[in-house]
Design a protein around this motif. Structure first.
Motif, PDB file in Angstrom:
ATOM      1  N   GLU A  93       2.361  -0.138   6.051  1.00  0.00           N
ATOM      2  CA  GLU A  93       2.359   1.352   5.380  1.00  0.00           C
ATOM      3  C   GLU A  93       0.988   1.710   4.783  1.00  0.00           C
ATOM      4  O   GLU A  93       0.311   0.603   4.514  1.00  0.00           O
ATOM      5  N   ASP A  94       0.910   3.053   4.963  1.00  0.00           N
ATOM      6  CA  ASP A  94      -0.368   3.350   4.158  1.00  0.00           C
ATOM      7  C   ASP A  94      -0.170   4.815   3.595  1.00  0.00           C
ATOM      8  O   ASP A  94       0.996   5.158   3.314  1.00  0.00           O
ATOM      9  N   ASN A  95      -1.218   5.749   3.290  1.00  0.00           N
ATOM     10  CA  ASN A  95      -0.660   6.979   2.817  1.00  0.00           C
ATOM     11  C   ASN A  95      -0.264   7.977   3.658  1.00  0.00           C
ATOM     12  O   ASN A  95       0.497   9.080   3.208  1.00  0.00           O
TER      13      ASN A  95
END
Length: 331
Positions: A93-95
């Motif tokens: 998960e990231d932006n």
């Protein structure tokens, strides 16, 4: 932008960065939950939907700053069901994106008799999320890696990678039968249709879509074989239909499999434990990160129920089969 409920009065919505580039019909279908597609297209054709006070057709692509007039839309009276928020095992998960390990038995979205799925549950659990969309789909009974985009730019980029064949998706699948080849290409054209019971089905048909799967033998277990399926195209039910049409039933497949076999598998037999799901798991994917372009490979190990079932079969071993290396020998 958070999707508002289907409007009962005129609304003026301003398009932000995350919705820019989307077709107007798809935008309306997303924000007007519960409204039939036919009604959405009717208000588009009638000119009741306006963009910047002008008429548009259903193919218009939204631009940041557009002001959309959404007319009053009344939906059929029905009891609204609360969607329980849920989180799933996160692989990345990231932006820009979210990658989860989806369990078997959970639909990726609501519809076809399912009130809600992964996407609705994640949105309910993350009310602050401005954008969250499925990049691709997995069958309800298939477990494993599922990609979601947290930005429209990421969604567009990942869709393009999949269209161009730049992603590498691998599945683990257990079939019943005497599988012979270490590496086998199956190229059978697939045609989607709706069965009499309303279910979506796929069959091999000469004028169907070109479809290609490569199967690599990982290990034999008596009358069963554990295969790695490498998708070269991404058609609906591709692995399931390619295998069934070639005479190999996936253990636990209730649409295209061997129904007598499935009934037997649901009960323990001697040392073999019961299998109460389809043995198909999306265990590996390789793609370029939509923002950095950096190649990423993610893996999801076989679920415990599949591991335990393999170990209970003849010739089952105690080591973790999900860590078995992919066969990458030349064609």
């Amino acid at each position: 932008m958070q999707a508002p409920p289907a409007p009962l009065q005129v609304q003026l919505l301003t398009i932000g960065e995350e919705d820019a580039g989307q077709r107007i019909d798809n935008f309306l279908l997303r924000i007007c939950k519960g409204v039939p597609k036919s009604h959405i297209y009717r208000v588009l054709r009638s000119g009741e939907v306006r963009v910047n006070k002008g008429r548009i057709d259903q193919t218009y692509r939204l631009i940041e700053g557009d002001v959309i007039r959404v007319p009053p839309i009344r939906i059929a009276e029905k009891q609204d069901q609360m969607v329980p928020g849920a989180e799933f095992k996160i692989l990345l998960e990231d932006n820009h994106m979210l990658v989860i390990d989806k369990p078997a038995g959970v639909a990726v979205h609501g519809g076809s008799g399912v009130s809600y799925g992964v996407i609705e549950q994640l949105r309910a659990a993350r009310p602050e999320a401005k954008f969250l969309e499925l990049v691709h789909r997995l069958d309800r009974d298939t477990s494993g890696i599922l990609l979601l985009a947290k930005k429209r730019s990421a969604l567009t980029n990942l869709h393009e990678q999949m269209r161009e064949g730049d992603t590498d998706k691998r599945y683990l699948v257990l079939v019943h039968g005497d599988w012979q080849n270490e590496r086998q290409h199956i190229k059978l054209p697939l045609h989607k249709y709706t069965a009499a019971d309303g279910e979506r089905r796929v069959r091999v048909q000469a004028d169907g879509q070109a479809s290609h799967t490569i199967f690599n033998l990982i290990r034999r277990y008596g009358d069963y074989a554990l295969l790695e399926a490498e998708l070269k195209t991404g058609r609906t039910h591709q692995i399931r239909v390619h295998l069934s049409s070639s005479g190999f039933a996936i253990a636990g497949d209730d649409k295209y499999g061997d129904f007598a076999l499935n009934r037997a598998l649901q009960k323990a037999d001697g040392s073999r434990i019961a299998l109460k799901r389809m043995f198909l798991h999306a265990y590996q994917i390789t793609f370029a990160h939509p923002e950095t372009g950096k190649p990423i490979t993610l893996k999801a190990p076989l679920p415990p129920e599949c591991e335990k079932f393999l170990k209970s079969l003849p010739d089952g071993k105690s080591d973790n089969v999900a860590s078995a290396p992919s066969r990458t020998t030349g064609d």
